[in-house]
Scaffold this active site. Structure first.
Site, PDB file in Angstrom:
ATOM      1  N   LYS A 160       0.827  -1.211   0.000  1.00 12.48           N
ATOM      2  CA  LYS A 160       0.000   0.000   0.000  1.00 12.48           C
ATOM      3  C   LYS A 160       0.862   1.262   0.000  1.00 12.48           C
ATOM      4  O   LYS A 160       1.924   1.294   0.633  1.00 12.48           O
ATOM      5  CB  LYS A 160      -0.910   0.026   1.236  1.00 12.48           C
ATOM      6  CG  LYS A 160      -1.913  -1.110   1.288  1.00 12.48           C
ATOM      7  CD  LYS A 160      -2.686  -1.116   2.595  1.00 12.48           C
ATOM      8  CE  LYS A 160      -3.655   0.028   2.689  1.00 12.48           C
ATOM      9  NZ  LYS A 160      -4.503  -0.070   3.915  1.00 12.48           N
ATOM     10  N   ARG A 178     -24.214   5.414  -4.724  1.00 14.79           N
ATOM     11  CA  ARG A 178     -23.454   6.443  -5.436  1.00 14.79           C
ATOM     12  C   ARG A 178     -23.749   6.343  -6.926  1.00 14.79           C
ATOM     13  O   ARG A 178     -23.423   5.344  -7.571  1.00 14.79           O
ATOM     14  CB  ARG A 178     -21.955   6.269  -5.212  1.00 14.79           C
ATOM     15  CG  ARG A 178     -21.497   6.433  -3.778  1.00 14.79           C
ATOM     16  CD  ARG A 178     -19.982   6.509  -3.723  1.00 14.79           C
ATOM     17  NE  ARG A 178     -19.468   6.501  -2.367  1.00 14.79           N
ATOM     18  CZ  ARG A 178     -18.203   6.757  -2.045  1.00 14.79           C
ATOM     19  NH1 ARG A 178     -17.338   7.033  -3.012  1.00 14.79           N
ATOM     20  NH2 ARG A 178     -17.801   6.725  -0.794  1.00 14.79           N
ATOM     21  N   GLU A 227      -7.489   3.055   8.401  1.00 14.31           N
ATOM     22  CA  GLU A 227      -7.027   4.428   8.235  1.00 14.31           C
ATOM     23  C   GLU A 227      -8.022   5.375   8.873  1.00 14.31           C
ATOM     24  O   GLU A 227      -9.133   4.990   9.239  1.00 14.31           O
ATOM     25  CB  GLU A 227      -6.858   4.783   6.754  1.00 14.31           C
ATOM     26  CG  GLU A 227      -8.155   4.758   5.955  1.00 14.31           C
ATOM     27  CD  GLU A 227      -7.939   5.127   4.507  1.00 14.31           C
ATOM     28  OE1 GLU A 227      -6.884   5.673   4.161  1.00 14.31           O
ATOM     29  OE2 GLU A 227      -8.860   4.871   3.698  1.00 14.31           O
ATOM     30  N   LYS A 258     -15.823   2.727  -2.952  1.00 16.72           N
ATOM     31  CA  LYS A 258     -17.126   2.376  -2.404  1.00 16.72           C
ATOM     32  C   LYS A 258     -18.232   2.626  -3.426  1.00 16.72           C
ATOM     33  O   LYS A 258     -18.200   3.603  -4.162  1.00 16.72           O
ATOM     34  CB  LYS A 258     -17.383   3.188  -1.137  1.00 16.72           C
ATOM     35  CG  LYS A 258     -16.370   2.907  -0.030  1.00 16.72           C
ATOM     36  CD  LYS A 258     -16.421   3.948   1.058  1.00 16.72           C
ATOM     37  CE  LYS A 258     -15.292   3.749   2.056  1.00 16.72           C
ATOM     38  NZ  LYS A 258     -15.229   4.846   3.058  1.00 16.72           N
ATOM     39  N   ARG A 309     -11.790  14.298   7.418  1.00 16.56           N
ATOM     40  CA  ARG A 309     -12.665  15.167   6.602  1.00 16.56           C
ATOM     41  C   ARG A 309     -14.067  14.593   6.593  1.00 16.56           C
ATOM     42  O   ARG A 309     -14.344  13.546   7.169  1.00 16.56           O
ATOM     43  CB  ARG A 309     -12.139  15.222   5.164  1.00 16.56           C
ATOM     44  CG  ARG A 309     -11.976  13.832   4.556  1.00 16.56           C
ATOM     45  CD  ARG A 309     -11.776  13.836   3.070  1.00 16.56           C
ATOM     46  NE  ARG A 309     -11.393  12.537   2.553  1.00 16.56           N
ATOM     47  CZ  ARG A 309     -12.197  11.512   2.324  1.00 16.56           C
ATOM     48  NH1 ARG A 309     -13.489  11.626   2.600  1.00 16.56           N
ATOM     49  NH2 ARG A 309     -11.760  10.367   1.842  1.00 16.56           N
TER      50      ARG A 309
END
Length: 447
Positions: free
Chosen positions: A158, A337, A287, A237, A291
């Protein structure tokens, strides 16, 4: 008190923030590139300022232009939305140096939690469960092999400073390690200007669960429950829901309490999200996003709390008036979405003019969008054009409302992912919540 906010963003999140400002009686300033001059966020804001040409680095990522717009408008604060400069340490540090109020955490905290290696160390110190893996950046193949063999294949390489699936490679055996290490480092350099990568255990059948936090950085930290963001495509996502249908009440209580305690120790200010991998009854810290999240509306639906307004409250007063005992969870919410993409052609982006647009309505139905009939979808930016959020008394009802709403949703002139969401929501695996983060790629839906 904050009386005018400049929104350093575009699209549906800029529209979302403008709505919160209007309800609070706060003036809003939209910034835009030259091709976005007729966009919805520009038309809705009290004022608008062009900050550059169509390329994001020359407009929405142009720090000098944004600060000039801030000074020209006479705004009191900047809201970054998500993406763009929302988690950019250098941007926030410049704002602090210029005594400009940033609606979010300090640059120091963004710097700490933005680097995944450092964030993992901090999470461990705060008592959060972490994934086995390297505790620092890895660059040499021998070191990489030693770590991979110690934690066991498969492993995940990563990018330390990235996200969104960039600079991320799955490795099944030693012979694949060198090539993927180099690819990951090159991608990390290209996308994040930081080629540092690390290695951790790869989970084959995980769920992705995250916890929404609000904190004033002083004496009040609350959680707004968890979201299940497991339906993904290439680490992006697609559908989110709250609460998670797979964790027990005890697991939920323990996770949420641990997150509140950890963030309280951190002295975090604003809205933040702690993300976890969940597999075989265990959570592992992934993580922290410092925000507002794209999927924040599902949390708003089940709590009745406007997260953007709370962000503004904390930035304006230094305090969060909301207490944990004030938060009442109700029902179940699902967010789809909607992207301007042709999902049947490998999710090819679709730009152009929207010739027909009709959005769903009705009880339990919310649409956060940025398009309208006759409006243009630009090819230069993220393809997210709308979010459909449906709330019901339980998951079954939420699914039923979502399916009904998707049938009402009409977007013509461009391609969209509405059809994909219809397929997912009627699939038995989704209805029975038998899926993991790799489910969409393995299913027959995309065939």
């Amino acid at each position: 008190m904050i009386k005018k906010i400049l929104i350093a963003n575009r699209g549906e999140i800029a529209v979302r923030i403008i709505r919160a400002c209007k309800e609070l009686g706060i003036k809003s300033v939209a910034v835009h590139s030259n091709v976005d001059s007729e966009s919805m966020h520009v038309q809705m804001a009290d004022e608008s300022i062009c900050v550059g040409p169509h390329k994001a680095q020359d407009s929405y990522l142009n720090v000098q232009a944004l600060i000039s717009a801030f000074e020209l408008s006479g705004a009191d604060a900047i809201h970054p939305g998500y993406g763009f400069l929302s988690e950019n340490y250098n941007f926030v540090k410049i704002l602090e140096d210029h005594k400009i109020k940033f609606i979010g955490p300090s640059s120091a905290l963004i710097n700490k939690m933005g680097d995944k290696i450092q964030a993992k160390k901090i999470a461990k110190e705060l008592g959060l469960p972490v994934i086995k893996g390297s505790e620092k950046g890895v660059s040499e193949i021998n070191e990489a092999k030693e770590i991979a063999n110690k934690i066991g294949y498969p492993v995940l390489i990563k990018a330390a400073g990235g996200g969104g699936g960039k600079g991320m490679k799955i490795v099944e055996k030693d012979s694949e390690l060198l090539e993927n290490l180099q690819i990951a480092k090159n991608e990390a350099k290209k996308f994040f200007n930081n080629d540092e990568v690390f290695i951790e255990k790869y989970f084959k059948n995980p769920r992705h669960i995250e916890v929404q936090i609000l904190s004033d950085g002083k004496d009040n930290t609350v959680h707004l429950g968890e979201r299940d963001c497991t339906i993904q495509r290439r680490h992006q996502k697609v559908i989110e829901e709250s609460p998670s249908p797979v964790i027990t009440a005890k697991q939920r209580e323990d996770l949420l309490n641990t997150c509140v305690q950890s963030i309280s120790q951190l002295g975090y200010e604003g809205a933040g999200t702690l993300e976890f991998i969940y597999e075989d009854g265990e959570f592992f810290f992934l993580e922290m996003n410092t925000r507002l999240q794209v999927e924040h509306p599902v949390t708003e639906a089940v709590t009745g709390i406007d997260i953007v307004k709370r962000q503004i409250e904390i930035a304006s007063t230094g305090k969060l008036s909301l207490r944990q005992e004030d938060i009442i969870f109700s029902g179940h919410a699902i967010e789809c979405r909607i992207n301007a993409e042709d999902y049947q052609k490998n999710f090819q982006p679709s730009a152009g003019t929207v010739t027909t647009y009709h959005q769903p309505s009705g009880l339990g139905t919310r649409v956060d969008g940025c398009i309208f009939q006759g409006g243009k979808v630009q090819p230069y930016y993220d393809s997210l054009i709308a979010k459909l959020i449906c709330h019901g008394n339980n998951r079954e009802e939420s699914i039923a409302i979502s399916k009904r709403a998707l049938d009402e949703f009409v977007i013509a002139g461009i391609e969209s992912t509405i059809g994909l969401h219809k397929k997912i929501l009627q699939h038995d695996d989704f209805v029975n919540s038998k899926f993991d983060t790799n489910w969409l790629a393995k299913s027959d839906i995309l065939n």
